[in-house]
Design a protein around this motif. Structure first.
Motif, mmCIF file in Angstrom:
data_model
loop_
_atom_site.group_PDB
_atom_site.id
_atom_site.type_symbol
_atom_site.label_atom_id
_atom_site.label_comp_id
_atom_site.label_asym_id
_atom_site.label_seq_id
_atom_site.Cartn_x
_atom_site.Cartn_y
_atom_site.Cartn_z
ATOM 1 N N PRO A 1 -33.246 3.546 -5.438
ATOM 2 C CA PRO A 1 -34.323 3.946 -6.359
ATOM 3 C C PRO A 1 -34.196 3.346 -7.748
ATOM 4 O O PRO A 1 -35.173 2.856 -8.317
ATOM 5 N N LEU A 2 -32.985 3.395 -8.323
ATOM 6 C CA LEU A 2 -32.759 2.835 -9.657
ATOM 7 C C LEU A 2 -31.553 1.899 -9.592
ATOM 8 O O LEU A 2 -30.489 2.282 -9.113
ATOM 9 N N VAL A 3 -31.732 0.679 -10.073
ATOM 10 C CA VAL A 3 -30.677 -0.331 -9.991
ATOM 11 C C VAL A 3 -30.401 -0.889 -11.387
ATOM 12 O O VAL A 3 -31.316 -1.388 -12.065
ATOM 13 N N GLY A 4 -29.150 -0.794 -11.811
ATOM 14 C CA GLY A 4 -28.730 -1.414 -13.064
ATOM 15 C C GLY A 4 -29.442 -0.892 -14.293
ATOM 16 O O GLY A 4 -29.786 -1.675 -15.181
ATOM 17 N N VAL A 5 -29.666 0.423 -14.382
ATOM 18 C CA VAL A 5 -30.280 0.997 -15.575
ATOM 19 C C VAL A 5 -29.273 0.948 -16.722
ATOM 20 O O VAL A 5 -28.149 1.433 -16.591
ATOM 21 N N THR B 1 -24.096 7.217 -6.302
ATOM 22 C CA THR B 1 -24.246 6.878 -7.722
ATOM 23 C C THR B 1 -23.130 5.916 -8.101
ATOM 24 O O THR B 1 -21.957 6.163 -7.798
ATOM 25 N N ASP B 2 -23.506 4.823 -8.757
ATOM 26 C CA ASP B 2 -22.533 3.825 -9.206
ATOM 27 C C ASP B 2 -22.713 3.569 -10.691
ATOM 28 O O ASP B 2 -23.850 3.436 -11.173
ATOM 29 N N LEU B 3 -21.582 3.502 -11.396
ATOM 30 C CA LEU B 3 -21.622 3.270 -12.841
ATOM 31 C C LEU B 3 -20.610 2.188 -13.199
ATOM 32 O O LEU B 3 -19.427 2.302 -12.891
ATOM 33 N N LEU B 4 -21.088 1.119 -13.821
ATOM 34 C CA LEU B 4 -20.248 0.011 -14.270
ATOM 35 C C LEU B 4 -20.336 -0.052 -15.786
ATOM 36 O O LEU B 4 -21.439 -0.132 -16.361
ATOM 37 N N PHE B 5 -19.149 -0.029 -16.452
ATOM 38 C CA PHE B 5 -19.142 0.200 -17.897
ATOM 39 C C PHE B 5 -18.007 -0.584 -18.550
ATOM 40 O O PHE B 5 -16.914 -0.693 -17.990
ATOM 41 N N ASP B 6 -18.275 -1.098 -19.757
ATOM 42 C CA ASP B 6 -17.242 -1.883 -20.451
ATOM 43 C C ASP B 6 -17.492 -1.859 -21.954
ATOM 44 O O ASP B 6 -18.599 -2.134 -22.428
ATOM 45 N N LEU C 1 -24.238 -0.126 -16.719
ATOM 46 C CA LEU C 1 -25.208 -0.218 -15.620
ATOM 47 C C LEU C 1 -25.021 0.965 -14.678
ATOM 48 O O LEU C 1 -23.942 1.165 -14.114
ATOM 49 N N VAL C 2 -26.095 1.740 -14.487
ATOM 50 C CA VAL C 2 -26.060 2.894 -13.597
ATOM 51 C C VAL C 2 -27.074 2.662 -12.473
ATOM 52 O O VAL C 2 -28.224 2.300 -12.738
ATOM 53 N N SER C 3 -26.634 2.873 -11.222
ATOM 54 C CA SER C 3 -27.502 2.661 -10.059
ATOM 55 C C SER C 3 -27.412 3.853 -9.115
ATOM 56 O O SER C 3 -26.397 4.554 -9.067
ATOM 57 N N THR C 4 -28.476 4.067 -8.344
ATOM 58 C CA THR C 4 -28.490 5.126 -7.338
ATOM 59 C C THR C 4 -28.901 4.531 -5.997
ATOM 60 O O THR C 4 -29.557 3.488 -5.933
ATOM 61 N N SER C 5 -28.525 5.205 -4.914
ATOM 62 C CA SER C 5 -28.838 4.697 -3.573
ATOM 63 C C SER C 5 -28.921 5.854 -2.585
ATOM 64 O O SER C 5 -28.384 6.942 -2.824
ATOM 65 N N VAL C 6 -29.594 5.595 -1.444
ATOM 66 C CA VAL C 6 -29.680 6.564 -0.350
ATOM 67 C C VAL C 6 -29.536 5.818 0.967
ATOM 68 O O VAL C 6 -30.266 4.851 1.225
ATOM 69 N N ASN C 7 -28.567 6.237 1.780
ATOM 70 C CA ASN C 7 -28.424 5.724 3.154
ATOM 71 C C ASN C 7 -28.994 6.758 4.112
ATOM 72 O O ASN C 7 -28.898 7.964 3.869
ATOM 73 N N PHE C 8 -29.546 6.278 5.239
ATOM 74 C CA PHE C 8 -30.212 7.179 6.172
ATOM 75 C C PHE C 8 -29.974 6.732 7.604
ATOM 76 O O PHE C 8 -29.990 5.541 7.911
ATOM 77 N N GLY C 9 -29.745 7.711 8.490
ATOM 78 C CA GLY C 9 -29.613 7.429 9.918
ATOM 79 C C GLY C 9 -30.208 8.563 10.725
ATOM 80 O O GLY C 9 -30.200 9.717 10.296
ATOM 81 N N ILE C 10 -30.729 8.240 11.909
ATOM 82 C CA ILE C 10 -31.312 9.251 12.779
ATOM 83 C C ILE C 10 -30.982 8.942 14.229
ATOM 84 O O ILE C 10 -30.947 7.766 14.620
ATOM 85 N N VAL C 11 -30.704 9.974 15.026
ATOM 86 C CA VAL C 11 -30.465 9.828 16.469
ATOM 87 C C VAL C 11 -31.351 10.822 17.204
ATOM 88 O O VAL C 11 -31.713 11.875 16.673
ATOM 89 N N ALA C 12 -31.684 10.476 18.450
ATOM 90 C CA ALA C 12 -32.558 11.334 19.247
ATOM 91 C C ALA C 12 -31.854 12.600 19.710
ATOM 92 O O ALA C 12 -32.487 13.636 19.880
#
Length: 275
Positions: free
Chosen positions: A184-188, A222-227, A153-164
């Motif tokens: 964007p992609l979860v558990g491919v 990016t996260d990868l879970l493999f067995d 299972l391969v997943s991707t993510s984006v965290n975002f923050g903004i300040v004035a």
């Protein structure tokens, strides 16, 4: 009845009486004097309308610095440290990965896990006037992989923050930053000839004061879970940040709205939003 009320009533009665003698003295339409432009009507609305329409159409691009690796978790073995690889990052808003994994069926223990993060910060030009900063960007991912494993299972993510204002706060410490704005992609799953992609646009705004220097923070994961089995993640696998319209990556878009314009549009008290 007061004197003011009587005077007002007289003025209204005079309006009902058409000044026929003045109308009779108006020049004929054929006279050149009649076609002369009359002053005193004020500026037309064209300039105001053109200014608002121009503001609505125009977005400023802000280049993202190259992402920097900030976190790397992997199985405790030489094989684990070398299995998931990332190409050097550039100032194009992208993070690229490849992997070659093998886990023998007779290995004892649970699934193997890899988790990596990269960060970038964009500092915007100072606000010339008090008002709001509007921004938008696109988050996209692509995974090209294949394999045969009991779990992949391969997943991707984006965290975002903004300040004035970056001088007063860090975009990495905003409320909710720890929760990804997008996955964007979860558990491919790594199956034969897998090619998965996803894309999503985000828009938002934040109040600013004159002289504030806003800053945006992005963390790509990016996260990868493999067995038990084998997996290959091929070149072309990446996550990137770019403008709202599909095209070249590496920039986010923004524009400032002065308080005077917001009052005209009735949006001065608009809350901070991310959609």
């Amino acid at each position: 009845m007061t004197i003011a009320t009587v005077s007002s009533a007289r003025d209204l009665s005079r309006i009902d009486e058409l000044p026929v003698e003045l109308i009779d003295d108006l020049p004929n339409a054929a006279d050149g004097e009649a076609n002369a432009s009359r002053s005193g009507l004020g500026d037309s609305f064209d300039r105001i309308q053109a200014g608002i329409q121009g503001w609505l159409r125009h977005w400023e691009p802000q280049r993202l610095p190259a992402f920097t690796a900030v976190r790397d978790e992997m199985p405790e073995s030489d094989r684990g440290r070398s299995a998931l690889r990332a190409a050097p990052t550039h100032a194009d808003g992208a993070v690229r990965i490849t992997a070659s994994l093998y886990d023998p069926p007779n290995r004892e223990g649970g699934p193997l896990n890899w988790s990596r993060n990269w960060a970038s910060v964009a500092v915007l030009p100072p606000a010339r006037d008090a008002g709001r900063l509007y921004y938008r960007f696109r988050v996209s991912s692509r995974l090209v992989l294949d394999g045969q494993a009991s779990m992949s299972l391969v997943s991707t993510s984006v965290n975002f923050g903004i300040v004035a204002d970056a001088a007063k706060a860090s975009p990495f410490q905003t409320a909710g930053f720890a929760t990804p704005i997008a996955r964007p992609l979860v558990g491919v799953q790594a199956r034969e000839d897998q090619d998965a992609s996803a894309s999503q646009v985000f828009e938002g705004s934040i109040a600013v004061r004159q002289g504030d220097t806003p800053a945006m923070a992005f963390v790509i994961g990016t996260d990868l879970l493999f067995d038990q089995g084998w997996v290959r993640v091929h070149e072309g696998s990446s996550t990137w940040i770019g403008p709202s319209e599909p095209g070249a990556s590496g920039t986010v878009e923004f524009r400032y709205a002065p308080a005077a314009m917001l009052r005209l549009m009735g949006r001065l008290d608009e809350p901070h939003t991310v959609a």
